[in-house]
Structure formats: C-alpha cells, structure tokens
Design a protein around this motif. Structure first.
Motif, PDB file in Angstrom:
ATOM      1  N   SER A  25     -23.036  29.983  81.763  1.00  0.00           N
ATOM      2  CA  SER A  25     -23.061  30.172  80.651  1.00  0.00           C
ATOM      3  C   SER A  25     -22.664  29.066  79.444  1.00  0.00           C
ATOM      4  CB  SER A  25     -22.740  31.146  80.307  1.00  0.00           C
ATOM      5  OG  SER A  25     -20.636  31.746  80.536  1.00  0.00           O
ATOM      6  N   ALA A  26     -21.244  28.591  79.940  1.00  0.00           N
ATOM      7  CA  ALA A  26     -20.655  27.757  79.812  1.00  0.00           C
ATOM      8  C   ALA A  26     -21.319  26.777  79.059  1.00  0.00           C
ATOM      9  CB  ALA A  26     -18.537  27.454  79.585  1.00  0.00           C
ATOM     10  N   LEU A  27     -22.287  26.080  80.060  1.00  0.00           N
ATOM     11  CA  LEU A  27     -23.404  25.032  79.956  1.00  0.00           C
ATOM     12  C   LEU A  27     -24.458  25.326  79.043  1.00  0.00           C
ATOM     13  CD1 LEU A  27     -23.328  21.835  80.395  1.00  0.00           C
ATOM     14  CD2 LEU A  27     -24.914  22.966  83.355  1.00  0.00           C
ATOM     15  N   ASN A  28     -24.833  26.736  79.216  1.00  0.00           N
ATOM     16  CA  ASN A  28     -25.930  26.985  78.679  1.00  0.00           C
ATOM     17  C   ASN A  28     -25.573  27.021  77.294  1.00  0.00           C
ATOM     18  OD1 ASN A  28     -27.005  29.351  77.560  1.00  0.00           O
ATOM     19  ND2 ASN A  28     -28.655  28.737  78.791  1.00  0.00           N
ATOM     20  N   VAL A  29     -24.409  27.604  76.657  1.00  0.00           N
ATOM     21  CA  VAL A  29     -24.034  27.549  75.464  1.00  0.00           C
ATOM     22  C   VAL A  29     -23.788  26.143  74.782  1.00  0.00           C
ATOM     23  CG1 VAL A  29     -22.277  28.006  73.392  1.00  0.00           C
ATOM     24  CG2 VAL A  29     -23.178  30.164  75.643  1.00  0.00           C
ATOM     25  N   GLN A  30     -23.708  25.527  75.684  1.00  0.00           N
ATOM     26  CA  GLN A  30     -23.374  23.913  75.628  1.00  0.00           C
ATOM     27  C   GLN A  30     -24.253  22.752  75.343  1.00  0.00           C
ATOM     28  OE1 GLN A  30     -20.755  21.746  77.650  1.00  0.00           O
ATOM     29  NE2 GLN A  30     -21.823  19.391  77.640  1.00  0.00           N
ATOM     30  N   THR A  31     -25.488  23.053  75.309  1.00  0.00           N
ATOM     31  CA  THR A  31     -26.437  23.252  76.170  1.00  0.00           C
ATOM     32  C   THR A  31     -27.570  23.472  74.495  1.00  0.00           C
ATOM     33  OG1 THR A  31     -27.458  22.790  77.975  1.00  0.00           O
ATOM     34  CG2 THR A  31     -28.927  22.565  76.830  1.00  0.00           C
ATOM     35  N   ILE A  32     -27.291  23.931  73.720  1.00  0.00           N
ATOM     36  CA  ILE A  32     -27.452  24.427  72.507  1.00  0.00           C
ATOM     37  C   ILE A  32     -26.919  24.241  71.623  1.00  0.00           C
ATOM     38  CG2 ILE A  32     -28.515  27.262  71.624  1.00  0.00           C
ATOM     39  CD1 ILE A  32     -27.725  28.451  73.667  1.00  0.00           C
ATOM     40  N   GLN A  33     -26.032  24.580  71.517  1.00  0.00           N
ATOM     41  CA  GLN A  33     -25.147  23.705  70.347  1.00  0.00           C
ATOM     42  C   GLN A  33     -25.188  22.270  70.639  1.00  0.00           C
ATOM     43  OE1 GLN A  33     -21.520  25.029  71.475  1.00  0.00           O
ATOM     44  NE2 GLN A  33     -20.598  26.651  70.473  1.00  0.00           N
ATOM     45  N   GLU A  34     -25.619  21.694  71.156  1.00  0.00           N
ATOM     46  CA  GLU A  34     -26.013  19.794  71.406  1.00  0.00           C
ATOM     47  C   GLU A  34     -27.344  19.780  70.915  1.00  0.00           C
ATOM     48  OE1 GLU A  34     -25.526  18.319  75.138  1.00  0.00           O
ATOM     49  OE2 GLU A  34     -23.137  18.161  75.131  1.00  0.00           O
TER      50      GLU A  34
END
Length: 271
Positions: A25-34
């Motif tokens: 989930s953290a990598l998923n959110v990071q992908t969206i934020q970037e």
C-alpha cells in the motif's frame, strides 16, 4: 491541462503473499503521489484500499459509485479528484447488465460489473466534462462487448446526446485489437495511448500479475493478445480536448509492485 490516471489497484482483500495490500500500500500511494493526477479512475477499490487512501491521500475527494457486490467485500469503480482543480457538479453510476438500474449481472459475466461517472467543471477554464470509470469482465467476451455498448448508450443520456466532452477510464480486460476497442473507436472515442504516437507490442502490457505473467518466446501473450487492457478514452464533439501525452507507469521495487496492473496516465490539453 488535465492530468488523468486509470489504475486497477487490486482489491485489498486478496491474499497476494509478498504483494498483499498491507505490504504494497505504501508503494501504491507513493506511485499516485509522484504522478500527482488531478482526476483518477480506480478499479477494484475495496474498504481496505479506501481506508488507506482516505488517510494518505487527503487532498482528494471521492465518488465510489455502485457496489459490484451484494455483500462484503464491496468493490467499486471509484473516481477521485482534487477539489482545488475540478468541481463535482453531479454524479451517478449503473450496473453493466440488462437491468442497469439495479444490482445485477448479464451476458454470462463472471462478476457483477459497474460504471461510475462524475460531471466535472474545470475551476480554471470553466470547461465541463463527463468522466466515466469502469471495469469490464475478465471472462466473458460477450459481456465486454455488451457492457461497452451499454456504457456508450448511457453516455448519450448523461451527456445530452454528445453535447459534453467525455473521458472514459477503465480496465477493459481486452486488447486493442478486440471488438470492444473497435466499438469505442467507431463511436468517436480516441485511445490516448495510440493517439499520442505509441504502438502496441508485448512490452506495452499493463497487466503483469505481480510480474509472474510474461510474454512467450514468440512475443505473444494471453490468448495471443497484447495485454494493454487499461485505457484512457477521449471524445470531444468540439474537437478541442485531446491527449498530449500518455504513458504506462512502471514503478516497482521487485518483488514488490504497487498493483498487478501498471497505471496509465495522460495529459489532456484543451481544458
């Protein structure tokens, strides 16, 4: 200019081993934020995904739309947006079936399928548009074609016979050579990925199943098809809105992936 994303995020309830939702989930959110899109069409949103997004993506508002299940885990084709960039004027949704106003399935579909739409207004320009987000069936070819035809029919009513620009995002579970893709093009939609100069090949797949599914040595994939199944479609009767760029985002930390699909993001001009 509008940056729009489509992303099948893989429901949080699945037991995916090293790629279970709590681990990725953290990598998923990071992908969206970037990527920082103004509008997102998510597929397979479940309560566990939604809880993370509400906490870690507080700058977005959300329209979940109808549930694709009568019981837990409920799943949604949710639309997220940034309220400082776009305003929600109205919203709705329906089921992809012969009775679209009630929770139901048709056409030998393996799952109940839905579509969610939001009528947006761009705060800067005042331009209005419809964004519809969907997820077609992964088993029944009949359901994919009939579901696409139903969405196109419903959009005529939603847009008052094509008066508004339309953006359609989704996991279409079929390739760009398929009958549903041809049907969308026949109804004046453009595929943002192709419209921005890209060509399909086995490396343009958007479904990767956490990287266990790979093209064969012949260069063919599942069912001898290219698996670019996540599309951003655009239709504008005034021909002012068009895709300027469209990219498949390959963010990953193998063996960890944000999802079993790669997200697709497009920059649209004319807005």
């Amino acid at each position: 200019m509008l940056k729009i994303m489509t992303f099948n995020i893989r429901g949080a309830s699945h037991a995916d081993g090293p790629n279970a939702w709590p681990l990725r989930s953290a990598l998923n959110v990071q992908t969206i934020q970037e990527i920082d899109p103004a509008v997102i069409g998510f597929q397979e949103v479940e309560a566990g995904n939604l809880a993370v997004y509400q906490q870690q993506l507080p700058g977005y508002a959300c329209e979940c739309g109808p549930s694709a299940s009568a019981e837990e885990p409920h799943q949604y084709t949710a639309i997220f947006w940034k309220p400082e960039l776009v305003r929600r004027l109205s919203a709705g949704g329906f089921w992809l079936s012969e009775t679209p106003d009630v929770l139901s399935a048709s056409w030998e579909t393996a799952c109940i399928r839905t579509a969610t739409w939001v009528h947006f207004q761009m705060l800067g320009s005042g331009v209005e548009l419809i964004h519809l987000n969907t997820h077609l069936d992964h088993v029944s070819a009949h359901a994919r074609l009939a579901g696409s035809a139903l969405i196109i029919q419903q959009l005529q009513q939603i847009t008052h016979d094509y008066a508004l620009p339309v953006l359609v995002t989704g996991d279409f579970n079929c390739d760009p050579a398929s009958p549903p893709h041809r049907l969308w093009l026949q109804h004046d939609f453009s595929d943002s990925y192709l419209a921005t100069g890209h060509k399909d090949n086995p490396q343009t797949n958007t479904f990767h199943a956490f990287n266990w599914y790979k093209p064969s040595s012949s260069g063919k994939t599942r069912g001898d098809s290219i698996l670019r199944m996540d599309w951003i479609l655009v239709r504008d009767p005034a021909q002012k809105i068009r895709p300027l760029t469209c990219e498949i985002v390959h963010t990953a930390r193998p063996p960890l992936y944000p999802s079993d699909h790669f997200p697709v993001v497009a920059q649209l001009t004319g807005l």
